[in-house]
Design an enzyme around this catalytic site. Structure first.
Site, mmCIF file in Angstrom:
data_model
loop_
_atom_site.group_PDB
_atom_site.id
_atom_site.type_symbol
_atom_site.label_atom_id
_atom_site.label_comp_id
_atom_site.label_asym_id
_atom_site.label_seq_id
_atom_site.Cartn_x
_atom_site.Cartn_y
_atom_site.Cartn_z
ATOM 1 N N GLY A 192 46.618 107.286 30.290
ATOM 2 C CA GLY A 192 46.422 107.818 28.851
ATOM 3 C C GLY A 192 45.131 108.620 28.693
ATOM 4 O O GLY A 192 45.038 109.114 27.589
ATOM 5 N N SER A 215 43.304 107.064 40.594
ATOM 6 C CA SER A 215 42.493 106.792 41.894
ATOM 7 C C SER A 215 41.218 106.048 41.255
ATOM 8 O O SER A 215 40.381 106.790 41.154
ATOM 9 C CB SER A 215 42.098 108.280 42.416
HETATM 10 N N1 PPS Z 1 49.372 98.275 37.269
HETATM 11 C C1 PPS Z 1 49.346 99.847 36.880
HETATM 12 N N2 PPS Z 1 48.007 100.128 36.838
HETATM 13 C C2 PPS Z 1 48.007 101.512 36.409
HETATM 14 N N3 PPS Z 1 48.911 102.285 36.249
HETATM 15 C C3 PPS Z 1 50.294 101.729 36.292
HETATM 16 C C4 PPS Z 1 50.418 100.432 36.623
HETATM 17 N N4 PPS Z 1 51.789 100.329 36.622
HETATM 18 C C5 PPS Z 1 52.512 101.424 36.228
HETATM 19 N N5 PPS Z 1 51.396 102.277 36.237
HETATM 20 C C6 PPS Z 1 51.980 103.672 35.921
HETATM 21 O O1 PPS Z 1 51.566 104.642 37.243
HETATM 22 C C7 PPS Z 1 50.707 105.819 36.965
HETATM 23 C C8 PPS Z 1 49.442 105.820 37.715
HETATM 24 O O2 PPS Z 1 49.849 106.224 39.195
HETATM 25 P P1 PPS Z 1 48.721 106.539 40.230
HETATM 26 O O3 PPS Z 1 49.466 106.865 41.509
HETATM 27 O O4 PPS Z 1 48.078 107.594 39.447
HETATM 28 O O5 PPS Z 1 47.825 105.159 40.216
HETATM 29 S S1 PPS Z 1 46.741 105.126 41.341
HETATM 30 O O6 PPS Z 1 46.010 106.463 41.500
HETATM 31 O O7 PPS Z 1 47.327 104.710 42.452
HETATM 32 O O8 PPS Z 1 45.905 103.811 40.666
HETATM 33 C C9 PPS Z 1 50.163 105.549 35.486
HETATM 34 O O9 PPS Z 1 50.478 106.950 34.932
HETATM 35 P P2 PPS Z 1 49.425 107.546 33.990
HETATM 36 O O10 PPS Z 1 49.503 106.828 32.647
HETATM 37 O O11 PPS Z 1 49.716 108.754 34.020
HETATM 38 O O12 PPS Z 1 47.918 107.270 34.650
HETATM 39 C C10 PPS Z 1 51.114 104.341 34.937
HETATM 40 O O13 PPS Z 1 52.211 105.214 34.183
HETATM 41 N N1 ADP Z 2 43.159 116.713 25.187
HETATM 42 C C1 ADP Z 2 43.855 115.767 24.290
HETATM 43 N N2 ADP Z 2 43.868 116.021 22.913
HETATM 44 C C2 ADP Z 2 44.750 115.106 22.124
HETATM 45 N N3 ADP Z 2 45.840 114.396 22.819
HETATM 46 C C3 ADP Z 2 46.073 114.444 24.307
HETATM 47 C C4 ADP Z 2 44.875 115.427 24.870
HETATM 48 N N4 ADP Z 2 45.296 115.101 26.457
HETATM 49 C C5 ADP Z 2 46.036 114.117 26.312
HETATM 50 N N5 ADP Z 2 46.630 113.875 25.042
HETATM 51 C C6 ADP Z 2 47.714 112.996 24.681
HETATM 52 O O1 ADP Z 2 47.319 111.729 25.282
HETATM 53 C C7 ADP Z 2 48.625 111.130 25.736
HETATM 54 C C8 ADP Z 2 48.346 110.631 27.215
HETATM 55 O O2 ADP Z 2 48.154 111.903 28.120
HETATM 56 P P1 ADP Z 2 48.473 112.191 29.627
HETATM 57 O O3 ADP Z 2 48.307 113.250 29.906
HETATM 58 O O4 ADP Z 2 50.048 111.483 29.792
HETATM 59 O O5 ADP Z 2 47.577 111.004 30.239
HETATM 60 P P2 ADP Z 2 47.528 110.353 31.769
HETATM 61 O O6 ADP Z 2 48.307 111.380 32.462
HETATM 62 O O7 ADP Z 2 46.100 110.318 31.978
HETATM 63 O O8 ADP Z 2 48.277 109.143 31.643
HETATM 64 C C9 ADP Z 2 49.850 111.923 25.531
HETATM 65 O O9 ADP Z 2 50.389 111.580 24.593
HETATM 66 C C10 ADP Z 2 49.165 113.483 25.315
HETATM 67 O O10 ADP Z 2 49.888 114.334 24.580
#
Ligand code: PPS
Ligand code: ADP
Length: 225
Positions: free
Chosen positions: A58, A129
Protein backbone atom coordinates in the site's frame (compact mmCIF):
# COMPACT_ATOMS: atom_id res chain seq x y z
CA UNK A 1 20.36 -28.47 -3.33
CA UNK A 2 18.88 -30.36 -0.47
CA UNK A 3 15.12 -30.47 -0.16
CA UNK A 4 13.96 -28.50 2.86
CA UNK A 5 10.55 -28.20 4.41
CA UNK A 6 9.15 -24.73 3.97
CA UNK A 7 6.29 -22.85 5.56
CA UNK A 8 2.72 -23.83 4.81
CA UNK A 9 1.36 -22.58 1.48
CA UNK A 10 -2.41 -22.07 1.43
CA UNK A 11 -2.56 -24.44 4.38
CA UNK A 12 -0.59 -27.20 2.63
CA UNK A 13 2.91 -28.11 3.84
CA UNK A 14 5.24 -28.55 0.90
CA UNK A 15 8.83 -29.15 -0.05
CA UNK A 16 10.88 -26.49 -1.83
CA UNK A 17 14.20 -27.20 -3.50
CA UNK A 18 16.60 -24.64 -2.05
CA UNK A 19 18.74 -23.98 -5.11
CA UNK A 20 19.60 -20.45 -4.00
CA UNK A 21 23.38 -20.44 -3.86
CA UNK A 22 24.72 -23.91 -4.61
CA UNK A 23 24.84 -24.80 -8.33
CA UNK A 24 23.44 -28.27 -9.02
CA UNK A 25 25.47 -28.89 -12.14
CA UNK A 26 29.22 -28.77 -12.55
CA UNK A 27 29.55 -29.46 -16.30
CA UNK A 28 28.26 -26.12 -17.50
CA UNK A 29 30.09 -23.44 -19.49
CA UNK A 30 29.45 -19.75 -20.12
CA UNK A 31 28.77 -18.99 -23.80
CA UNK A 32 29.42 -15.46 -25.04
CA UNK A 33 27.45 -14.01 -27.96
CA UNK A 34 28.89 -11.56 -30.53
CA UNK A 35 26.34 -8.85 -29.75
CA UNK A 36 26.95 -7.53 -26.25
CA UNK A 37 25.37 -5.22 -23.71
CA UNK A 38 27.18 -2.15 -25.09
CA UNK A 39 25.84 -2.86 -28.61
CA UNK A 40 22.31 -3.11 -27.26
CA UNK A 41 22.72 0.08 -25.21
CA UNK A 42 23.98 1.94 -28.28
CA UNK A 43 20.99 0.70 -30.26
CA UNK A 44 18.55 1.79 -27.54
CA UNK A 45 20.41 5.00 -26.63
CA UNK A 46 20.13 4.28 -22.92
CA UNK A 47 21.91 2.26 -20.24
CA UNK A 48 20.54 -0.88 -18.64
CA UNK A 49 19.78 -0.64 -14.94
CA UNK A 50 17.45 -1.87 -12.22
CA UNK A 51 15.16 0.53 -10.36
CA UNK A 52 14.25 -1.52 -7.27
CA UNK A 53 11.18 -0.16 -5.48
CA UNK A 54 10.73 -1.42 -1.91
CA UNK A 55 8.14 -0.54 0.72
CA UNK A 56 5.13 -1.71 2.68
CA UNK A 57 2.02 -3.06 1.03
CA UNK A 58 0.00 0.00 0.00
CA UNK A 59 3.00 2.35 0.01
CA UNK A 60 2.54 3.03 -3.72
CA UNK A 61 5.09 0.69 -5.33
CA UNK A 62 2.90 -0.40 -8.26
CA UNK A 63 1.66 3.15 -8.76
CA UNK A 64 5.21 4.50 -8.94
CA UNK A 65 6.36 1.59 -11.14
CA UNK A 66 3.57 2.19 -13.68
CA UNK A 67 3.85 5.99 -13.64
CA UNK A 68 7.61 5.76 -14.11
CA UNK A 69 7.20 3.14 -16.85
CA UNK A 70 4.77 5.40 -18.71
CA UNK A 71 6.99 8.48 -18.32
CA UNK A 72 10.03 6.61 -19.66
CA UNK A 73 7.96 5.24 -22.56
CA UNK A 74 6.81 8.77 -23.41
CA UNK A 75 10.46 9.82 -23.52
CA UNK A 76 11.24 6.98 -25.93
CA UNK A 77 13.08 4.89 -23.33
CA UNK A 78 12.54 1.14 -23.07
CA UNK A 79 11.47 0.03 -19.60
CA UNK A 80 9.83 -3.09 -18.21
CA UNK A 81 7.96 -3.48 -14.93
CA UNK A 82 8.33 -6.59 -12.76
CA UNK A 83 5.63 -6.47 -10.08
CA UNK A 84 5.27 -8.74 -7.04
CA UNK A 85 1.58 -9.51 -7.40
CA UNK A 86 2.00 -10.20 -11.15
CA UNK A 87 5.05 -12.48 -10.90
CA UNK A 88 3.33 -14.45 -8.17
CA UNK A 89 0.76 -15.43 -10.85
CA UNK A 90 3.49 -17.11 -12.94
CA UNK A 91 7.22 -17.47 -12.31
CA UNK A 92 6.74 -17.36 -8.54
CA UNK A 93 3.36 -19.01 -8.16
CA UNK A 94 4.89 -21.83 -6.13
CA UNK A 95 5.94 -19.38 -3.40
CA UNK A 96 4.10 -18.13 -0.33
CA UNK A 97 5.07 -15.54 2.27
CA UNK A 98 7.22 -17.52 4.73
CA UNK A 99 10.66 -15.91 5.12
CA UNK A 100 12.38 -18.52 2.91
CA UNK A 101 9.71 -18.14 0.22
CA UNK A 102 10.09 -14.36 0.20
CA UNK A 103 13.87 -14.82 -0.04
CA UNK A 104 13.48 -17.18 -3.03
CA UNK A 105 10.96 -14.78 -4.62
CA UNK A 106 13.45 -11.92 -4.41
CA UNK A 107 16.38 -14.09 -5.51
CA UNK A 108 14.56 -15.11 -8.71
CA UNK A 109 13.43 -11.55 -9.39
CA UNK A 110 16.98 -10.28 -8.85
CA UNK A 111 18.26 -12.72 -11.48
CA UNK A 112 15.49 -11.77 -13.94
CA UNK A 113 16.09 -8.06 -13.33
CA UNK A 114 19.78 -8.59 -14.04
CA UNK A 115 18.90 -10.13 -17.43
CA UNK A 116 16.64 -7.18 -18.31
CA UNK A 117 19.41 -4.72 -17.37
CA UNK A 118 21.84 -6.75 -19.50
CA UNK A 119 19.32 -6.47 -22.35
CA UNK A 120 19.76 -2.69 -22.01
CA UNK A 121 16.38 -1.90 -20.43
CA UNK A 122 15.42 0.14 -17.41
CA UNK A 123 14.00 -2.70 -15.34
CA UNK A 124 11.54 -1.45 -12.71
CA UNK A 125 11.13 -4.04 -9.94
CA UNK A 126 8.30 -3.42 -7.50
CA UNK A 127 8.32 -5.79 -4.52
CA UNK A 128 7.82 -5.40 -0.77
CA UNK A 129 11.24 -7.13 -0.51
CA UNK A 130 11.13 -6.71 3.28
CA UNK A 131 14.51 -8.24 4.13
CA UNK A 132 17.64 -6.11 3.76
CA UNK A 133 19.85 -9.11 3.11
CA UNK A 134 17.76 -10.26 0.12
CA UNK A 135 17.83 -6.77 -1.43
CA UNK A 136 21.59 -6.58 -0.89
CA UNK A 137 22.04 -9.93 -2.69
CA UNK A 138 20.18 -8.46 -5.70
CA UNK A 139 22.35 -5.34 -5.56
CA UNK A 140 25.47 -7.54 -5.58
CA UNK A 141 24.37 -9.11 -8.91
CA UNK A 142 24.54 -5.74 -10.72
CA UNK A 143 27.55 -3.69 -11.74
CA UNK A 144 28.37 -0.67 -9.58
CA UNK A 145 25.72 2.04 -9.65
CA UNK A 146 23.22 0.20 -11.84
CA UNK A 147 21.10 -1.06 -8.93
CA UNK A 148 19.01 1.89 -7.83
CA UNK A 149 17.10 1.23 -4.63
CA UNK A 150 14.01 3.39 -4.16
CA UNK A 151 12.52 3.32 -0.67
CA UNK A 152 8.85 4.29 -0.50
CA UNK A 153 9.02 5.44 3.10
CA UNK A 154 5.31 5.72 3.87
CA UNK A 155 4.04 5.23 7.38
CA UNK A 156 2.17 2.08 8.31
CA UNK A 157 -0.72 4.37 9.31
CA UNK A 158 -0.96 5.78 5.75
CA UNK A 159 -0.66 2.35 4.09
CA UNK A 160 -3.22 0.86 6.44
CA UNK A 161 -5.63 3.75 5.87
CA UNK A 162 -5.35 3.19 2.10
CA UNK A 163 -5.73 -0.62 2.33
CA UNK A 164 -6.96 -0.90 -1.31
CA UNK A 165 -7.15 -4.71 -1.17
CA UNK A 166 -8.50 -4.98 2.37
CA UNK A 167 -5.46 -7.03 3.39
CA UNK A 168 -4.51 -4.96 6.47
CA UNK A 169 -8.04 -5.41 7.76
CA UNK A 170 -7.75 -9.17 7.33
CA UNK A 171 -4.29 -9.17 8.95
CA UNK A 172 -5.55 -7.15 11.95
CA UNK A 173 -8.41 -9.63 12.28
CA UNK A 174 -5.87 -12.47 12.34
CA UNK A 175 -7.21 -13.87 9.05
CA UNK A 176 -3.84 -13.39 7.28
CA UNK A 177 -0.80 -14.50 9.26
CA UNK A 178 2.67 -13.07 8.69
CA UNK A 179 1.57 -9.85 7.02
CA UNK A 180 4.39 -7.35 6.49
CA UNK A 181 4.23 -4.47 8.96
CA UNK A 182 1.68 -6.23 11.18
CA UNK A 183 3.20 -9.52 12.29
CA UNK A 184 6.12 -9.85 9.86
CA UNK A 185 9.09 -7.45 9.74
CA UNK A 186 9.95 -4.75 7.20
CA UNK A 187 13.65 -3.82 7.31
CA UNK A 188 14.05 -0.28 5.96
CA UNK A 189 17.04 0.37 3.66
CA UNK A 190 20.12 1.94 5.29
CA UNK A 191 21.78 3.27 2.13
CA UNK A 192 19.20 3.57 -0.63
CA UNK A 193 19.79 5.79 -3.66
CA UNK A 194 16.34 7.43 -3.49
CA UNK A 195 13.95 7.89 -0.58
CA UNK A 196 10.41 9.10 -1.15
CA UNK A 197 8.47 10.12 1.94
CA UNK A 198 5.51 12.07 3.19
CA UNK A 199 5.93 15.81 3.69
CA UNK A 200 3.80 17.08 6.59
CA UNK A 201 1.83 13.85 6.42
CA UNK A 202 1.16 14.25 2.68
CA UNK A 203 2.48 11.82 0.08
CA UNK A 204 3.94 13.32 -3.11
CA UNK A 205 1.76 12.72 -6.18
CA UNK A 206 2.57 9.73 -8.43
CA UNK A 207 4.01 12.05 -11.10
CA UNK A 208 6.18 13.82 -8.48
CA UNK A 209 7.48 10.44 -7.29
CA UNK A 210 8.27 9.39 -10.85
CA UNK A 211 9.93 12.77 -11.55
CA UNK A 212 12.27 12.21 -8.59
CA UNK A 213 13.42 8.90 -10.11
CA UNK A 214 13.68 10.33 -13.65
CA UNK A 215 15.88 13.17 -12.38
CA UNK A 216 18.19 10.60 -10.76
CA UNK A 217 18.36 8.49 -13.96
CA UNK A 218 19.06 11.62 -16.04
CA UNK A 219 21.79 12.84 -13.67
CA UNK A 220 23.52 9.44 -13.64
CA UNK A 221 23.41 9.17 -17.44
CA UNK A 222 21.13 6.14 -17.73
CA UNK A 223 18.85 7.82 -20.27
CA UNK A 224 21.62 8.38 -22.81
CA UNK A 225 24.04 6.15 -24.73
N1 PPS B 1 1.52 -12.04 4.22
C1 PPS B 1 1.66 -11.10 3.28
N2 PPS B 1 2.55 -10.09 3.46
C2 PPS B 1 2.67 -9.15 2.51
N3 PPS B 1 1.98 -9.11 1.34
C3 PPS B 1 1.07 -10.10 1.12
C4 PPS B 1 0.87 -11.12 2.08
N4 PPS B 1 -0.08 -11.95 1.60
C5 PPS B 1 -0.46 -11.49 0.40
N5 PPS B 1 0.24 -10.37 0.10
C6 PPS B 1 0.10 -9.67 -1.20
O1 PPS B 1 1.31 -9.96 -1.90
C7 PPS B 1 1.91 -8.79 -2.39
C8 PPS B 1 3.43 -8.75 -2.07
O2 PPS B 1 4.13 -9.61 -2.90
P1 PPS B 1 5.72 -9.44 -3.01
O3 PPS B 1 6.17 -10.50 -3.96
O4 PPS B 1 6.04 -8.04 -3.33
O5 PPS B 1 6.21 -9.78 -1.52
S1 PPS B 1 7.68 -10.10 -0.98
O6 PPS B 1 8.60 -9.13 -1.61
O7 PPS B 1 8.02 -11.46 -1.32
O8 PPS B 1 7.60 -9.91 0.50
C9 PPS B 1 1.25 -7.63 -1.70
O9 PPS B 1 1.07 -6.65 -2.71
P2 PPS B 1 1.33 -5.09 -2.52
O10 PPS B 1 0.17 -4.62 -1.70
O11 PPS B 1 1.28 -4.57 -3.93
O12 PPS B 1 2.64 -4.87 -1.86
C10 PPS B 1 -0.05 -8.18 -1.16
O13 PPS B 1 -1.10 -7.88 -2.05
N1 ADP C 1 1.50 9.05 -4.58
C1 ADP C 1 0.25 8.67 -4.26
N2 ADP C 1 -0.67 9.57 -3.87
C2 ADP C 1 -1.92 9.19 -3.54
N3 ADP C 1 -2.35 7.92 -3.59
C3 ADP C 1 -1.47 6.97 -3.97
C4 ADP C 1 -0.14 7.30 -4.33
N4 ADP C 1 0.51 6.16 -4.65
C5 ADP C 1 -0.39 5.18 -4.51
N5 ADP C 1 -1.59 5.65 -4.11
C6 ADP C 1 -2.79 4.85 -3.85
O1 ADP C 1 -2.48 4.01 -2.74
C7 ADP C 1 -2.97 2.70 -2.97
C8 ADP C 1 -1.80 1.70 -2.91
O2 ADP C 1 -0.96 1.92 -4.01
P1 ADP C 1 -0.21 0.72 -4.73
O3 ADP C 1 0.57 1.32 -5.85
O4 ADP C 1 -1.17 -0.37 -5.07
O5 ADP C 1 0.76 0.25 -3.55
P2 ADP C 1 1.65 -1.08 -3.41
O6 ADP C 1 1.96 -1.56 -4.80
O7 ADP C 1 2.86 -0.64 -2.67
O8 ADP C 1 0.81 -2.04 -2.63
C9 ADP C 1 -3.70 2.71 -4.30
O9 ADP C 1 -5.07 2.89 -4.05
C10 ADP C 1 -3.11 3.93 -5.01
O10 ADP C 1 -4.05 4.52 -5.87
Amino acid sequence: GRPVQCGAHRGQPRVLEMSSTVPKSSNIFWHDCPVGKTDRQNLLKQKGCVVWITGLSGSGKSTLACTLGRELHTRGKLAYVLDGDNLRHGLNKDLGFAAEDRAENIRRVGEVAKLFADAGLVCIASFISPYRRDRESCRALLSDGSFIEVFLNMSLELCEARDPKGLYKLARAGKIKGFTGIDDPYEAPLNCEIEIKEVDGVCPSPSDMAAQVITYLEDKGFLHE
